[in-house]
Write a protein that holds these residues in place. Structure first.
Motif, mmCIF file in Angstrom:
data_model
loop_
_atom_site.group_PDB
_atom_site.id
_atom_site.type_symbol
_atom_site.label_atom_id
_atom_site.label_comp_id
_atom_site.label_asym_id
_atom_site.label_seq_id
_atom_site.Cartn_x
_atom_site.Cartn_y
_atom_site.Cartn_z
ATOM 1 N N LEU A 98 -51.478 58.259 -98.193
ATOM 2 C CA LEU A 98 -51.533 58.949 -96.902
ATOM 3 C C LEU A 98 -50.183 59.042 -96.188
ATOM 4 O O LEU A 98 -49.801 60.122 -95.724
ATOM 5 N N PRO A 99 -49.415 57.956 -96.032
ATOM 6 C CA PRO A 99 -48.176 58.047 -95.244
ATOM 7 C C PRO A 99 -47.182 59.083 -95.746
ATOM 8 O O PRO A 99 -46.386 59.605 -94.953
ATOM 9 N N TYR A 100 -47.228 59.410 -97.021
ATOM 10 C CA TYR A 100 -46.250 60.353 -97.581
ATOM 11 C C TYR A 100 -46.525 61.799 -97.167
ATOM 12 O O TYR A 100 -45.681 62.670 -97.382
ATOM 13 N N LEU A 101 -47.685 62.048 -96.557
ATOM 14 C CA LEU A 101 -48.014 63.400 -96.115
ATOM 15 C C LEU A 101 -47.752 63.612 -94.631
ATOM 16 O O LEU A 101 -48.020 64.687 -94.102
ATOM 17 N N THR A 102 -47.243 62.615 -93.949
ATOM 18 C CA THR A 102 -46.969 62.732 -92.520
ATOM 19 C C THR A 102 -45.617 63.399 -92.273
ATOM 20 O O THR A 102 -44.785 63.515 -93.181
ATOM 21 N N SER A 103 -45.434 63.819 -91.032
ATOM 22 C CA SER A 103 -44.157 64.409 -90.613
ATOM 23 C C SER A 103 -44.079 64.316 -89.095
ATOM 24 O O SER A 103 -45.078 64.001 -88.431
ATOM 25 N N PRO A 104 -42.927 64.605 -88.490
ATOM 26 C CA PRO A 104 -42.822 64.558 -87.024
ATOM 27 C C PRO A 104 -43.729 65.542 -86.298
ATOM 28 O O PRO A 104 -43.952 65.403 -85.104
ATOM 29 N N LYS A 105 -44.273 66.538 -87.015
ATOM 30 C CA LYS A 105 -45.166 67.512 -86.389
ATOM 31 C C LYS A 105 -46.613 67.009 -86.289
ATOM 32 O O LYS A 105 -47.423 67.597 -85.566
ATOM 33 N N LEU A 106 -46.932 65.921 -86.991
ATOM 34 C CA LEU A 106 -48.311 65.437 -87.014
ATOM 35 C C LEU A 106 -48.719 64.924 -85.640
ATOM 36 O O LEU A 106 -48.040 64.089 -85.040
ATOM 37 N N ARG A 107 -49.872 65.416 -85.143
ATOM 38 C CA ARG A 107 -50.364 65.020 -83.827
ATOM 39 C C ARG A 107 -51.728 64.344 -83.880
ATOM 40 O O ARG A 107 -52.045 63.530 -83.007
ATOM 41 N N GLU A 108 -52.545 64.660 -84.873
ATOM 42 C CA GLU A 108 -53.888 64.093 -84.964
ATOM 43 C C GLU A 108 -54.082 63.442 -86.326
ATOM 44 O O GLU A 108 -53.837 64.073 -87.357
ATOM 45 N N LEU A 109 -54.542 62.197 -86.311
ATOM 46 C CA LEU A 109 -54.763 61.454 -87.555
ATOM 47 C C LEU A 109 -56.107 60.742 -87.482
ATOM 48 O O LEU A 109 -56.364 59.971 -86.554
ATOM 49 N N GLY A 110 -56.958 61.027 -88.454
ATOM 50 C CA GLY A 110 -58.246 60.358 -88.558
ATOM 51 C C GLY A 110 -58.377 59.694 -89.916
ATOM 52 O O GLY A 110 -58.189 60.341 -90.945
ATOM 53 N N ILE A 111 -58.695 58.410 -89.923
ATOM 54 C CA ILE A 111 -58.863 57.655 -91.159
ATOM 55 C C ILE A 111 -60.275 57.083 -91.186
ATOM 56 O O ILE A 111 -60.676 56.368 -90.265
ATOM 57 N N SER A 112 -61.019 57.408 -92.235
ATOM 58 C CA SER A 112 -62.377 56.894 -92.402
ATOM 59 C C SER A 112 -62.435 56.096 -93.697
ATOM 60 O O SER A 112 -62.222 56.653 -94.779
ATOM 61 N N ILE A 113 -62.696 54.810 -93.569
ATOM 62 C CA ILE A 113 -62.837 53.949 -94.746
ATOM 63 C C ILE A 113 -64.317 53.895 -95.070
ATOM 64 O O ILE A 113 -65.094 53.208 -94.395
ATOM 65 N N GLY A 114 -64.710 54.628 -96.097
ATOM 66 C CA GLY A 114 -66.123 54.838 -96.369
ATOM 67 C C GLY A 114 -66.747 53.903 -97.368
ATOM 68 O O GLY A 114 -67.930 54.048 -97.689
ATOM 69 N N ALA A 115 -65.999 52.948 -97.916
ATOM 70 C CA ALA A 115 -66.529 52.020 -98.916
ATOM 71 C C ALA A 115 -66.572 50.620 -98.328
ATOM 72 O O ALA A 115 -65.536 50.051 -97.971
ATOM 73 N N ALA A 116 -67.778 50.051 -98.245
ATOM 74 C CA ALA A 116 -67.923 48.716 -97.666
ATOM 75 C C ALA A 116 -67.251 47.645 -98.515
ATOM 76 O O ALA A 116 -66.845 46.602 -98.017
ATOM 77 N N SER A 117 -67.114 47.917 -99.806
ATOM 78 C CA SER A 117 -66.544 46.924 -100.709
ATOM 79 C C SER A 117 -65.019 46.982 -100.789
ATOM 80 O O SER A 117 -64.394 46.154 -101.450
ATOM 81 N N LEU A 118 -64.410 47.950 -100.123
ATOM 82 C CA LEU A 118 -62.963 48.123 -100.204
ATOM 83 C C LEU A 118 -62.235 46.980 -99.501
ATOM 84 O O LEU A 118 -62.604 46.584 -98.396
ATOM 85 N N SER A 119 -61.210 46.470 -100.131
ATOM 86 C CA SER A 119 -60.414 45.405 -99.523
ATOM 87 C C SER A 119 -59.673 45.942 -98.293
ATOM 88 O O SER A 119 -59.338 47.125 -98.204
ATOM 89 N N SER A 120 -59.407 45.058 -97.354
ATOM 90 C CA SER A 120 -58.665 45.464 -96.168
ATOM 91 C C SER A 120 -57.165 45.563 -96.431
ATOM 92 O O SER A 120 -56.435 46.143 -95.631
ATOM 93 N N ASP A 121 -56.679 45.022 -97.546
ATOM 94 C CA ASP A 121 -55.239 45.007 -97.837
ATOM 95 C C ASP A 121 -54.614 46.398 -97.886
ATOM 96 O O ASP A 121 -53.554 46.614 -97.268
ATOM 97 N N PRO A 122 -55.183 47.384 -98.614
ATOM 98 C CA PRO A 122 -54.560 48.721 -98.625
ATOM 99 C C PRO A 122 -54.499 49.346 -97.225
ATOM 100 O O PRO A 122 -53.517 50.006 -96.893
ATOM 101 N N ALA A 123 -55.538 49.116 -96.423
ATOM 102 C CA ALA A 123 -55.543 49.675 -95.066
ATOM 103 C C ALA A 123 -54.457 49.033 -94.217
ATOM 104 O O ALA A 123 -53.771 49.714 -93.441
ATOM 105 N N ILE A 124 -54.281 47.732 -94.358
ATOM 106 C CA ILE A 124 -53.230 47.035 -93.602
ATOM 107 C C ILE A 124 -51.854 47.565 -93.988
ATOM 108 O O ILE A 124 -51.008 47.843 -93.125
ATOM 109 N N ARG A 125 -51.615 47.733 -95.294
ATOM 110 C CA ARG A 125 -50.327 48.258 -95.759
ATOM 111 C C ARG A 125 -50.098 49.675 -95.248
ATOM 112 O O ARG A 125 -48.992 50.026 -94.823
ATOM 113 N N CYS A 126 -51.143 50.495 -95.276
ATOM 114 C CA CYS A 126 -51.036 51.876 -94.797
ATOM 115 C C CYS A 126 -50.675 51.917 -93.317
ATOM 116 O O CYS A 126 -49.760 52.645 -92.905
ATOM 117 N N LEU A 127 -51.379 51.132 -92.514
ATOM 118 C CA LEU A 127 -51.130 51.126 -91.070
ATOM 119 C C LEU A 127 -49.742 50.606 -90.732
ATOM 120 O O LEU A 127 -49.074 51.112 -89.824
#
Length: 429
Positions: A98-127
């Protein structure tokens, strides 16, 4: 657009053995992208709309584009003019892309983590990556998680706090499903422009809720929409004192408190709210009323709301109790002119007259367009303004009768007005 796509290990990848890419066309078209929605749970062989990308993106795709970017495009960003990005993930690798698709023009960002079994580590790194980008200037940020337990949300909260702190231009924050211990409110240091906040407060007592409201009022005095979700059911009813700090927020237009317990309100609190929030349009103090220790507000309290909030108020939800007597229709001292929905929560009524007096009173105090909403589910996230679907439930039989009488009373009043007559005295059913 660039190369034919193939599916490798369940993810979309380029067919690198195909013809040479048309980089000039690719970079020209990528500069035109303003909105992108990605769901890595979609079928990778399903057709995409121009704004939707379904299926997993193979780990090598973005590095391939980044490698060729300076050589073929001479640009800084993959999507330089992207303004809105919606990212739904069930696979940890997607969060790191996700972070590689951002730019200074980005104004709205929505992130939905849809898998209950997904580790929180990738989300922490992304944020954390997003928080480190100096040119990112978000206006709207939304984060939805469906983790199995609140523990993973609590692990995520510090990283969310860092991202919010790095974005002082935010006007909208939507964290209605994220468990935290107050980190979100604490992160609002330079966010006086925040006008919309959706927040979950899982506190076991009212004191920290009140403290959070005090901090919010001091740091975000221009807030217009506030939705609070309180999953803990506290034995004592919530009172107006808990939200009193919000009286400083004079621009408030919508306040919803979704709560599994009770909210106790009286004439004094209605008057105080009315004096503080002159432009209020939506007020939900209905709560879920599980294990209720409070009977509810008398229906006559609607007269206080009408005096204080009409004509601005359009949606109101409370838990009610039916008193012994109600004012006659011809002596009702105040009424709503614009009320569209009256939510009655899970109010239990058993009128001795078949609901005639209550129907006549509600018809007189509400506007002609007012509809009744009822909460069917005992749930702290229940929609207090749902006007359909409740009429067939056995426990709503009395309310169905009252609603039917209200509609009949309205039709009779309309005929009376059309004939140039004035209805007086009690309605003859």
């Amino acid at each position: 657009m660039l190369l034919p796509l193939v599916t490798v290990d369940g993810a979309r990848d380029f067919n690198y053995d195909a013809q040479l890419p048309d980089w000039e066309r690719f970079w020209s078209l990528s500069a035109r992208v303003r909105t992108l929605c990605h769901d890595d749970n979609g079928r990778s062989d399903s057709p995409d709309s121009p704004r939707d990308l379904k299926g997993r993106i193979a780990p090598g795709v973005i590095p391939y584009l980044l490698l060729h970017q300076p050589w073929t495009g001479g640009r800084q960003f993959l999507l330089p003019n992207l303004e809105s990005l919606e990212w739904t993930v069930h696979w940890g690798q997607s969060l790191l892309q996700l972070p590689y698709l951002t730019s200074p023009k980005l104004r709205e960002l929505g992130i939905s983590i849809g898998a209950a079994s997904l580790s929180s580590d990738p989300a922490i790194r992304c944020l954390k990556l997003l928080a480190s980008l100096p040119g990112l200037k978000l206006r709207r940020l939304r984060l939805i998680t469906v983790y199995k337990t609140p523990d993973q949300d609590l692990e995520l909260a510090p990283a969310v706090k860092s991202l919010v702190q790095s974005q002082p231009n935010l006007s909208t924050l939507e964290f209605g499903r994220l468990f935290s211990q107050g980190e979100i409110i604490q992160s609002l240091h330079d966010h006086r422009g925040l006008v919309f906040l959706e927040l979950l407060l899982p506190f076991p007592s009212y004191a920290p809720v009140q403290s959070s409201m005090q901090l919010l009022a001091e740091r975000c005095p221009l807030i217009e929409t506030l939705k609070l979700y309180c999953p803990e059911t506290i034995p004592q009813p919530m009172t107006c004192d808990v939200i009193r700090p919000l009286f400083q927020c004079s621009r408030l237009r919508e306040l919803q408190i979704c709560y599994g317990g009770d909210f106790q309100v009286n004439s004094d609190s209605v008057r105080n709210m009315g004096q503080a929030w002159r432009d209020l349009e939506t007020l939900n103090l209905c709560a879920g009323a599980n294990n209720s220790r409070w009977d509810g507000a008398p229906f006559t309290l609607l007269l206080d709301f009408a005096r204080e909030f009409s004509p601005k108020l359009r949606r109101l939800a409370l838990n009610f109790t039916c008193p012994q007597e109600l004012p006659m229709a011809d002596v009702v001292p105040a009424s709503f002119s614009q009320l569209e929905i009256l939510g009655v929560g899970k109010s239990r009524i058993d009128p001795t007259d078949g609901g005639k007096a209550l129907a006549e009173f509600l018809t007189s105090v509400c506007s002609e367009e007012t509809r009744i909403a009822y909460i069917l589910r005992d749930f702290w996230r229940a929609d207090a303004f749902q006007t359909t679907g409740w009429q067939t439930a056995p426990e709503t039989k009395s309310w169905v009768t009252v609603w039917g009488l209200m509609q009949s009373w309205r039709r009779i009043l309309k005929v009376t007005r059309d004939r140039g007559q004035v209805a007086a005295g009690p309605m003859q059913w």
